[in-house]
Design a protein around this motif. Structure first.
Motif, PDB file in Angstrom:
ATOM      1  N   GLU A 161      36.823  44.952  35.909  1.00 50.00           N
ATOM      2  CA  GLU A 161      35.490  45.540  35.741  1.00 50.00           C
ATOM      3  C   GLU A 161      35.514  46.665  34.711  1.00 50.00           C
ATOM      4  O   GLU A 161      34.594  46.794  33.896  1.00 50.00           O
ATOM      5  N   ARG A 164      35.419  44.996  31.387  1.00 51.50           N
ATOM      6  CA  ARG A 164      34.093  44.428  31.097  1.00 51.50           C
ATOM      7  C   ARG A 164      33.125  45.504  30.619  1.00 51.50           C
ATOM      8  O   ARG A 164      32.266  45.239  29.782  1.00 51.50           O
ATOM      9  N   PRO A 169      34.217  39.826  27.375  1.00 48.12           N
ATOM     10  CA  PRO A 169      34.513  39.040  28.569  1.00 48.12           C
ATOM     11  C   PRO A 169      35.955  39.207  29.037  1.00 48.12           C
ATOM     12  O   PRO A 169      36.875  39.332  28.223  1.00 48.12           O
TER      13      PRO A 169
END
Length: 179
Positions: A161, A164, A169
């Motif tokens: 996370e 991201r 991606p």
């Protein structure tokens, strides 16, 4: 595809209490010992990459194994990201924090030209500190991080996370809950 990689997950050994009590170490060496499983892992990672990079940037040390195979599969160059003091010649470096201290990653200053498109690769993403340092190195060289690929994600530790949030991606084949 849910459960689509259970065959690969079954090839990964868990070693309890390594490197310290309470840690469940996810060891890909058993996956690497299985020729068909290793080939399938590389093929599945390659399939998920939407835009062909110019380079695969692999993080020392198990990332080198995955990265070299992926670079060969994609037909691109391999950029090595190493611990401090391991590369000869001119390098750039990035410091990052570990649970109990700090470390440093380096890459050759001329490893890639500005504007090169790079896929970051390692065997596992946990807290994301190492991968974030590698991302900073690649970007300092003027390259573009297209994405990051891992065999294993430990989602409870938040590293995927964190990556991201940097705007690219992050893919993994297998998730293991816990540390």
């Amino acid at each position: 595809m849910p459960n689509g990689n259970d065959d690969l997950k079954a090839l990964i050994r868990t070693i309890s209490d390594f490197p310290r009590p309470g840690v469940q170490f996810r060891d890909i060496s058993t996956l690497l010992l299985d020729a068909a499983g290793f080939a399938a892992a590389i093929e599945r990672i390659a399939f998920r990459i939407e835009e062909k990079p110019d380079f695969v940037a692999a993080i020392e040390a198990r990332g080198f194994v995955v990265g070299a195979a992926l670079a060969q599969r994609l037909g691109v160059g391999l950029l090595l990201i190493r611990k401090d003091g391991k590369l000869p010649g001119a390098t750039i470096a990035e410091d990052y924090l570990l649970e109990y201290g700090a470390d440093r990653l380096t890459m050759h200053i001329d490893a890639c030209a500005p504007g090169a498109r790079v896929e970051l690769v390692d065997d596992l993403i946990a807290t994301g500190g190492t991968a974030e340092a590698a991302t900073r190195l690649v970007r300092r060289a003027g390259a573009i991080v297209l994405g990051a690929s891992f065999v294993i994600d430990l989602p409870g530790l938040g590293g995927a996370e964190r990556l991201r949030e940097q705007g690219f991606p992050v893919r993994s084949l297998i998730a293991f809950e816990g540390g």
